[in-house]
Enzyme design. Structure first.
Site, short mmCIF file in Angstrom:
data_model
loop_
_atom_site.label_atom_id
_atom_site.label_comp_id
_atom_site.label_asym_id
_atom_site.label_seq_id
_atom_site.Cartn_x
_atom_site.Cartn_y
_atom_site.Cartn_z
N HIS A 193 -0.98 -72.47 -23.18
CA HIS A 193 0.10 -72.23 -22.23
C HIS A 193 -0.51 -71.83 -21.01
O HIS A 193 -1.49 -71.42 -20.67
CB HIS A 193 0.70 -70.86 -22.76
CG HIS A 193 1.62 -70.04 -21.88
ND1 HIS A 193 2.42 -70.70 -21.11
CD2 HIS A 193 1.26 -68.89 -21.12
CE1 HIS A 193 2.92 -69.74 -20.11
NE2 HIS A 193 2.46 -68.65 -20.18
N CYS A 225 6.35 -66.57 -23.29
CA CYS A 225 5.64 -67.69 -22.95
C CYS A 225 5.00 -68.27 -24.41
O CYS A 225 4.41 -69.38 -24.50
CB CYS A 225 4.17 -67.11 -22.29
SG CYS A 225 4.76 -66.72 -20.53
N ASN A 263 3.41 -71.00 -13.73
CA ASN A 263 3.60 -70.77 -15.18
C ASN A 263 4.93 -70.63 -15.37
O ASN A 263 5.63 -70.05 -14.75
CB ASN A 263 2.97 -68.92 -15.14
CG ASN A 263 3.16 -68.70 -16.63
OD1 ASN A 263 4.02 -69.18 -17.34
ND2 ASN A 263 2.69 -67.55 -16.99
N1 COA Z 1 -1.42 -61.99 -2.72
C1 COA Z 1 -2.21 -60.92 -2.01
N2 COA Z 1 -2.75 -59.88 -2.74
C2 COA Z 1 -2.08 -59.57 -3.84
C3 COA Z 1 -1.11 -60.44 -4.53
C4 COA Z 1 -1.00 -61.72 -3.87
N3 COA Z 1 0.05 -62.40 -4.30
N4 COA Z 1 -0.89 -59.73 -5.55
C5 COA Z 1 -1.62 -58.65 -5.81
N5 COA Z 1 -2.49 -58.58 -4.62
C6 COA Z 1 -3.34 -57.46 -4.43
C7 COA Z 1 -2.94 -56.32 -5.24
O1 COA Z 1 -2.00 -55.34 -4.42
C8 COA Z 1 -4.50 -55.56 -5.15
O2 COA Z 1 -4.66 -55.13 -3.79
P1 COA Z 1 -5.31 -53.45 -3.83
O3 COA Z 1 -6.78 -53.89 -4.28
O4 COA Z 1 -5.15 -53.14 -2.32
O5 COA Z 1 -4.71 -52.38 -4.54
C9 COA Z 1 -5.52 -56.53 -5.29
O6 COA Z 1 -4.67 -57.87 -4.90
C10 COA Z 1 -5.95 -56.72 -6.60
O7 COA Z 1 -4.63 -56.71 -7.47
P2 COA Z 1 -4.91 -57.01 -8.92
O8 COA Z 1 -3.52 -56.80 -9.83
O9 COA Z 1 -6.04 -56.02 -9.62
O10 COA Z 1 -5.50 -58.39 -9.09
P3 COA Z 1 -6.07 -59.31 -10.18
O11 COA Z 1 -7.29 -59.84 -9.98
O12 COA Z 1 -5.52 -58.56 -11.47
O13 COA Z 1 -5.01 -60.79 -10.14
C11 COA Z 1 -2.98 -61.25 -11.24
C12 COA Z 1 -3.79 -60.18 -10.30
C13 COA Z 1 -1.59 -61.17 -11.52
C14 COA Z 1 -3.23 -62.62 -10.62
C15 COA Z 1 -3.68 -61.29 -12.44
O14 COA Z 1 -3.97 -59.97 -13.21
C16 COA Z 1 -3.36 -62.11 -13.64
O15 COA Z 1 -3.40 -63.35 -13.58
N6 COA Z 1 -3.09 -61.46 -14.83
C17 COA Z 1 -2.47 -62.35 -15.97
C18 COA Z 1 -1.09 -62.60 -15.58
C19 COA Z 1 -0.45 -63.77 -16.55
O16 COA Z 1 -1.12 -64.69 -16.84
N7 COA Z 1 0.80 -63.48 -16.68
C20 COA Z 1 1.39 -64.45 -17.65
C21 COA Z 1 1.47 -64.06 -19.04
S1 COA Z 1 1.98 -65.29 -19.78
#
Ligand code: COA
Length: 333
Positions: free
Chosen positions: A259, A114, A289
């Site tokens: 980004h 990224c 993204n």
């Molecule tokens: N749909 C529904 N539920 C989902 C899901 C989806 N697409 N993806 C994950 N979940 C669930 C998980 O399994 C978890 O369930 P549980 O509580 O029963 O275990 C719950 O949602 C919470 O998961 P978590 O990973 O803690 O969620 P979060 O609030 O951290 O959001 C992201 C997940 C990926 C959206 C977030 O962590 C994020 O945006 N991180 C940065 C990612 C990023 O920017 N990446 C690129 C970098 S360049």
């Protein structure tokens, strides 16, 4: 000493629109969850019949060259940022060079995820400042949908990433356009967001098996929480570093193009920098993204919408796999 400026911007995204509802038909997820956690409404996925990383990059590059009033033959060097090159090797830089009919000029590939576009921009800027080249094509392009696990197991990444390409033409100028670039990395976190295969560290017997039985290594693995926590810290750090290095303050920024990692990350930075909503360009809602392509696509759209004006201070910032993070400050010309 010559300086460099962005003389033209272009982008290209595949036609196929993938909505959150469509993803909900493939895995256990839903529109509300995706919008609330990421801000993404839809993204583009490539068509294997017609789209490649290199040909999308060529379309973006031609648009950038046309907007700069230049021709393909004016390009002296290519810097190509991608983590999803068409082949494992060679990189997509040489394929873009071939698409543009520029046999003979150098083509460099950058694999900084990224942050790749800002790393690429920085390299092009150094080449121009050193006097080695006057016109450099800087590209970020990705096809990520082919590496996504589109089952419930991969839902934390499948809903985030998308495909697309963006390009910038950098030219030499005697007025300072790109003021500075700052590049960072911390490899201790490499496995927090990565694709393992086809990695050379895998034993020969497994790599050369007639049938690869376990394909997990070919899919994107991401520790979303860790990435989020580090991203918000590093984004702010590297933006402040750039402002400080140029004796500027956050009040001097006219437009921030971060980004497009997650809308919540962009909103966090906006708040910390006390910027208005119209001072931060976001298009993650439409494209997800797109890793190295996200900044040049956003820049190209921001320019087309008239958001970049003469003398404006433009700030670019990125964070991603590696971890890597980077910023650029640009006085728009
Ligand atoms: N749909 C529904 N539920 C989902 C899901 C989806 N697409 N993806 C994950 N979940 C669930 C998980 O399994 C978890 O369930 P549980 O509580 O029963 O275990 C719950 O949602 C919470 O998961 P978590 O990973 O803690 O969620 P979060 O609030 O951290 O959001 C992201 C997940 C990926 C959206 C977030 O962590 C994020 O945006 N991180 C940065 C990612 C990023 O920017 N990446 C690129 C970098 S360049």
């Amino acid at each position: 000493m010559p300086y460099s400026k962005i003389a033209g911007l272009g982008h290209h995204v595949p036609e196929q629109i993938i909505t959150n509802d469509y993803l909900s038909s493939l895995m256990e997820t839903n529109n509300e969850w995706i919008i609330e956690r990421t801000g993404i409404k839809e993204r583009r996925w490539f068509n294997p019949e017609k789209d490649t990383v290199a040909n999308m990059a060529a379309k973006a590059s031609r648009m950038a060259l046309e907007r700069a009033g230049l021709k393909e033959k004016d390009v002296e060097f290519i810097v190509f940022a991608t983590i999803t090159s068409d082949y494992y090797f060679p990189g997509s830089g040489v394929l873009l060079q071939r698409e543009l009919g520029l046999e003979g000029i150098g083509a460099l590939d950058i694999k900084n995820a990224c942050s790749g576009f800002i790393y690429a921009l920085s390299i092009a800027d150094q080449f121009i400042k050193s006097g080695m080249y006057k016109t450099v094509l800087v590209v970020g392009a990705e096809i990520q949908s082919s590496a996504l696990d589109v089952t419930t197991r991969g839902r934390n990444t499948a809903v985030i990433f998308g495909d697309g390409a963006g390009a910038a033409v950098l030219t030499a100028t005697n007025k300072q356009g790109i003021l500075s670039t700052h590049l960072h990395a911390d490899g201790r976190f490499a496995e927090e967001l990565y694709v393992k295969d086809p990695g050379s560290s895998r034993p020969r017997e497994e790599r050369q098996a007639d049938q690869i039985l376990d394909t997990t290594g070919f899919k994107v693995v991401m520790n979303g929480n860790q990435v989020f926590k580090h991203a918000v810290v590093r984004f702010m750090e590297v933006i402040n570093e750039a402002l400080h290095a140029n004796n500027l303050t956050k009040e001097d920024i006219n437009l921030l193009v971060p980004h497009q990692a997650n809308l919540r990350i962009s909103q966090y930075i906006q708040e910390k920098l006390s910027l208005r909503e119209d001072q931060v360009y976001n298009n993650i809602m439409r494209y997800g993204n797109t890793t190295a392509a996200s900044i040049p696509i956003a820049l190209s759209e921001a320019w087309a919408e008239g958001k970049l004006k003469e003398n404006d201070l433009l700030c670019l910032a990125a964070f991603g796999s590696g971890f890597t993070w980077a910023s650029a400050l640009i006085r728009w010309q």
